[in-house]
Motif scaffolding. Sequence first.
Motif, short mmCIF file in Angstrom:
data_model
loop_
_atom_site.label_atom_id
_atom_site.label_comp_id
_atom_site.label_asym_id
_atom_site.label_seq_id
_atom_site.Cartn_x
_atom_site.Cartn_y
_atom_site.Cartn_z
N ASP A 129 -34.16 -49.61 30.08
CA ASP A 129 -33.07 -50.17 29.78
C ASP A 129 -33.69 -51.23 28.68
O ASP A 129 -33.33 -51.20 27.67
CB ASP A 129 -32.54 -50.76 30.58
N ALA A 130 -34.75 -51.55 29.04
CA ALA A 130 -35.10 -52.87 28.14
C ALA A 130 -37.17 -52.29 27.52
O ALA A 130 -37.32 -52.02 28.57
CB ALA A 130 -35.15 -54.42 29.03
N VAL A 131 -36.99 -53.25 26.90
CA VAL A 131 -38.48 -52.98 26.59
C VAL A 131 -39.44 -53.44 27.46
O VAL A 131 -40.88 -52.53 27.85
CB VAL A 131 -39.27 -53.51 24.99
N TRP A 132 -38.91 -55.02 28.19
CA TRP A 132 -40.21 -55.52 28.93
C TRP A 132 -40.52 -54.19 30.99
O TRP A 132 -41.27 -54.19 31.73
CB TRP A 132 -39.39 -57.31 29.53
N GLU A 133 -39.51 -53.88 30.64
CA GLU A 133 -39.49 -53.04 32.08
C GLU A 133 -41.17 -51.87 31.64
O GLU A 133 -41.67 -51.43 32.44
CB GLU A 133 -38.40 -51.96 31.78
N TRP A 134 -41.20 -51.34 30.20
CA TRP A 134 -42.18 -50.52 29.85
C TRP A 134 -43.67 -51.88 30.09
O TRP A 134 -44.47 -50.93 31.00
CB TRP A 134 -42.68 -50.17 28.42
#
Length: 247
Positions: A129-134
């Motif tokens: 859902d979000a870049v921070w999750e990667w």
Amino acid sequence: MKALVKLEIARTLRNRKFMFFTIIYPSVLFLLIAGSTDADDRVPGTRLSMPLYYMVAMASFGALTAGLMGNGERIAKEREGGWTRQLRLTPLPGRGYVAAKIAVGAVATLPSIVIVFVVAAAVKGVRLDAVWEWAALTGAIWAGSLVFAALGVAIGYLATGDAVRPLTMIIYFGLSILGGLWMPTTSYPEWLRNIGDYLPTHAYTALGQAIELGGAPHAKDVALLIGYLAVFAGGAAWLYRKDTRKA
């Protein structure tokens, strides 16, 4: 210690066989296992899709491979070849040697994690859902790999050169299967799930799964991994000192 870390990294990068099994092999396994699944296939009892589940599982498997297979056999051979005896003549303390080996294991792990993620996103269309999750996922799996790097060092000092490979393989496959790296533990009998819940590999994959679902890792899983890291690193340092006294 810095000089030892640089030397170990250079030796690791020159080992083509090790680099293949550490960096390429997990991505190949991901394609083989998750190749026939799609985003609509769900892991029983969770909101995770099968490709998403296996992305974290194979990234974690690569970290396990780097830590156990890399450190265990290499240290056993170094002991037999007299390399560790030479290191004892330097000012390097036992904790410095263990820390250097763990650090090198972590360096070898990062490319494996990133490549699995790239393959999963490019081939299977895995999305978060979000870049921070990667970023959080990469950091969590990378940090957790220190546990298995420490275990590899301990095994290297626990076993002889002839015994280290079979011992490592038993631990390697046992942790992988029971911890849920090859298949979801939801399909296991209850008594087997109860055992797996307290293994470091189960807590390790749970870190990534919590982030995949948009949440934070559970305190129990983090505490388990910290506890295992303390035990394995402490055991490795103790075995190093014991081997020094023997020499």
